[in-house]
Design an enzyme around this catalytic site. Structure first.
Site, mmCIF file in Angstrom:
data_model
loop_
_atom_site.group_PDB
_atom_site.id
_atom_site.type_symbol
_atom_site.label_atom_id
_atom_site.label_comp_id
_atom_site.label_asym_id
_atom_site.label_seq_id
_atom_site.Cartn_x
_atom_site.Cartn_y
_atom_site.Cartn_z
ATOM 1 N N ALA A 152 0.735 -1.146 -0.055
ATOM 2 C CA ALA A 152 -0.003 0.085 -0.163
ATOM 3 C C ALA A 152 0.862 1.175 0.044
ATOM 4 O O ALA A 152 0.378 2.306 0.348
ATOM 5 C CB ALA A 152 -0.875 -0.008 1.053
ATOM 6 N N HIS A 182 -0.287 6.773 4.769
ATOM 7 C CA HIS A 182 0.877 6.418 5.145
ATOM 8 C C HIS A 182 1.863 7.592 4.658
ATOM 9 O O HIS A 182 1.661 7.829 3.598
ATOM 10 C CB HIS A 182 1.372 5.025 4.217
ATOM 11 C CG HIS A 182 0.498 4.011 4.745
ATOM 12 N ND1 HIS A 182 0.584 3.372 5.937
ATOM 13 C CD2 HIS A 182 -0.445 2.965 3.992
ATOM 14 C CE1 HIS A 182 -0.162 2.222 5.934
ATOM 15 N NE2 HIS A 182 -0.537 2.096 4.693
ATOM 16 N N ASN A 186 2.152 -4.567 7.846
ATOM 17 C CA ASN A 186 2.689 -5.176 6.548
ATOM 18 C C ASN A 186 3.716 -4.161 6.012
ATOM 19 O O ASN A 186 4.558 -4.530 5.377
ATOM 20 C CB ASN A 186 1.723 -5.731 5.607
ATOM 21 C CG ASN A 186 1.099 -6.805 6.166
ATOM 22 O OD1 ASN A 186 1.586 -7.769 6.329
ATOM 23 N ND2 ASN A 186 -0.364 -6.647 6.110
HETATM 24 N N1 NAD Z 1 1.380 -6.452 1.937
HETATM 25 C C1 NAD Z 1 0.532 -5.348 2.092
HETATM 26 O O1 NAD Z 1 0.492 -4.157 1.748
HETATM 27 C C2 NAD Z 1 -1.007 -6.348 2.357
HETATM 28 C C3 NAD Z 1 -2.171 -5.444 2.189
HETATM 29 C C4 NAD Z 1 -3.342 -5.960 2.308
HETATM 30 C C5 NAD Z 1 -3.341 -7.176 2.931
HETATM 31 N N2 NAD Z 1 -2.157 -7.762 3.437
HETATM 32 C C6 NAD Z 1 -2.412 -9.255 4.057
HETATM 33 O O2 NAD Z 1 -2.727 -10.027 3.234
HETATM 34 C C7 NAD Z 1 -3.482 -11.201 3.723
HETATM 35 C C8 NAD Z 1 -4.797 -11.356 3.098
HETATM 36 O O3 NAD Z 1 -5.603 -10.295 3.024
HETATM 37 P P1 NAD Z 1 -7.053 -10.290 2.884
HETATM 38 O O4 NAD Z 1 -7.591 -9.022 3.023
HETATM 39 O O5 NAD Z 1 -7.259 -10.967 1.668
HETATM 40 O O6 NAD Z 1 -7.754 -11.184 4.315
HETATM 41 P P2 NAD Z 1 -8.981 -12.094 4.239
HETATM 42 O O7 NAD Z 1 -9.241 -12.170 5.730
HETATM 43 O O8 NAD Z 1 -10.077 -11.477 3.469
HETATM 44 O O9 NAD Z 1 -8.684 -13.375 3.429
HETATM 45 C C9 NAD Z 1 -7.813 -14.471 4.028
HETATM 46 C C10 NAD Z 1 -8.027 -15.834 3.576
HETATM 47 O O10 NAD Z 1 -7.431 -16.734 4.089
HETATM 48 C C11 NAD Z 1 -7.698 -17.840 4.684
HETATM 49 N N3 NAD Z 1 -6.599 -18.136 5.610
HETATM 50 C C12 NAD Z 1 -6.226 -17.583 6.677
HETATM 51 N N4 NAD Z 1 -5.123 -18.421 7.305
HETATM 52 C C13 NAD Z 1 -5.094 -19.747 6.494
HETATM 53 C C14 NAD Z 1 -4.495 -20.531 6.794
HETATM 54 N N5 NAD Z 1 -3.350 -20.888 7.653
HETATM 55 N N6 NAD Z 1 -4.545 -21.510 5.756
HETATM 56 C C15 NAD Z 1 -5.393 -21.587 4.730
HETATM 57 N N7 NAD Z 1 -6.098 -20.290 4.526
HETATM 58 C C16 NAD Z 1 -6.122 -19.529 5.530
HETATM 59 C C17 NAD Z 1 -8.885 -17.238 5.465
HETATM 60 O O11 NAD Z 1 -9.867 -18.413 5.756
HETATM 61 C C18 NAD Z 1 -9.585 -16.162 4.547
HETATM 62 O O12 NAD Z 1 -10.244 -16.656 3.442
HETATM 63 C C19 NAD Z 1 -3.551 -10.709 5.345
HETATM 64 O O13 NAD Z 1 -2.705 -11.229 6.074
HETATM 65 C C20 NAD Z 1 -3.326 -9.300 5.193
HETATM 66 O O14 NAD Z 1 -2.763 -8.550 6.399
HETATM 67 C C21 NAD Z 1 -0.913 -7.274 2.968
#
Ligand code: NAD
Length: 252
Positions: free
Chosen positions: A119, A203, A175
């Protein structure tokens, strides 16, 4: 065309599935089976009920969009199965021991671990910190009370410290700072502010070093197809997937 195995089928997983074009999603796995089924219906991917069958399927790269615990649990196995990996839940990499474990596994298996810019802007140039001194590396993140899951009637600082510490109290909000630390090769100072007057994540990056100084301010719009995710974070993973296969790599 690059074939993806999607680990985690939530907000980001859906955005990736809707934008497949230069890549295909071959396999999906989520701890909630129905969520993986939704992505399969959009993309035509095969749904796997357990991680072992998923990781043995025929595809090139795992895109993780699940959780810090999923990265910790599955990343070593992904790499030993000779698959590259895109990690969205960068917070998992605050643990230096774990980071070295997966770096070694990736080296042993000739694989890569990709961390999208997420982001913010400017992550690419932060890599200069590995070869030239950075004296100040500060991220000020401002979010609404709802987005932080707390109550607040006025703007106030709720955390000031290192990214490594921030993850203990605000695991879902690190993140960006962890990606900055990994890029620069040093721990980022984080100032987390809650502000009832904002409805978008802001940010601000303050960086000073031998190169000079810079200030970057990013206001994140929500994704048009999924308001829970910053549009820039979604665009960043999609552009990373585009670039992986391109012989011309742009940016430091
Ligand atoms: N790097 C970045 O800038 C950035 C930006 C946004 C989100 N993220 C991260 O990306 C990840 C996903 O974000 P999102 O908004 O799609 O989240 P979300 O909660 O909408 O989706 C996560 C999915 O992963 C599944 N899941 C979680 N742990 C699991 C495991 N151990 N095994 C199998 N499935 C599993 C959940 O059931 C869910 O369906 C999060 O950790 C979030 O913090 C990072």
């Amino acid at each position: 065309m690059m074939r993806i195995g999607l680990l985690g089928c939530g907000n980001i997983g859906h955005i990736i599935a809707r934008h497949a074009g230069s890549f295909t999603i071959s396999a999906v796995f989520d701890q909630v089976f129905a969520r993986a089924g939704e992505i399969a219906s959009i993309s035509g991917a095969t749904v796997y009920e357990d991680f072992d069958s998923f990781i043995n399927a025929d595809f090139d790269i795992v895109v993780e969009a699940a959780s810090v615990s999923a990265v910790k649990r599955y990343a070593p196995e992904v790499l030993s199965h000779r698959k590259d990996m895109v990690v969205m839940s960068v917070g998992a990499l605050t643990d230096a021991g774990f980071r070295e474990t997966i770096r070694t596994k990736a080296r042993e298996n000739g694989r890569k671990i990709y961390i999208p810019s997420g982001a913010i802007f400017g992550l690419d140039n932060l890599k200069i910190g590995r070869i030239s001194t950075i004296k100040k590396l500060l991220l000020r993140t401002t979010k609404s009370p709802a987005s932080l899951g707390i109550e607040a009637k006025e703007r106030k600082q709720i955390f000031f410290g290192k990214a490594n510490e921030c993850i203990k109290s605000y695991p879902k909000n690190v993140n960006v700072s962890v990606a900055m630390s990994l890029a620069a090769g040093m721990d980022t100072d984080v100032e987390l502010i809650v502000d009832p007057a904002v409805d978008q994540n802001v940010h601000e990056l303050f960086i000073e070093g031998d190169f000079g100084e810079t200030y970057i301010r990013v206001t994140n719009m929500p994704s048009p197809d999924n308001p829970a995710t910053s549009y820039l974070a979604a665009l960043s993973v999609l552009s990373l997937l585009e670039e992986i296969e391109d012989p011309i790599i742009v940016g430091t």
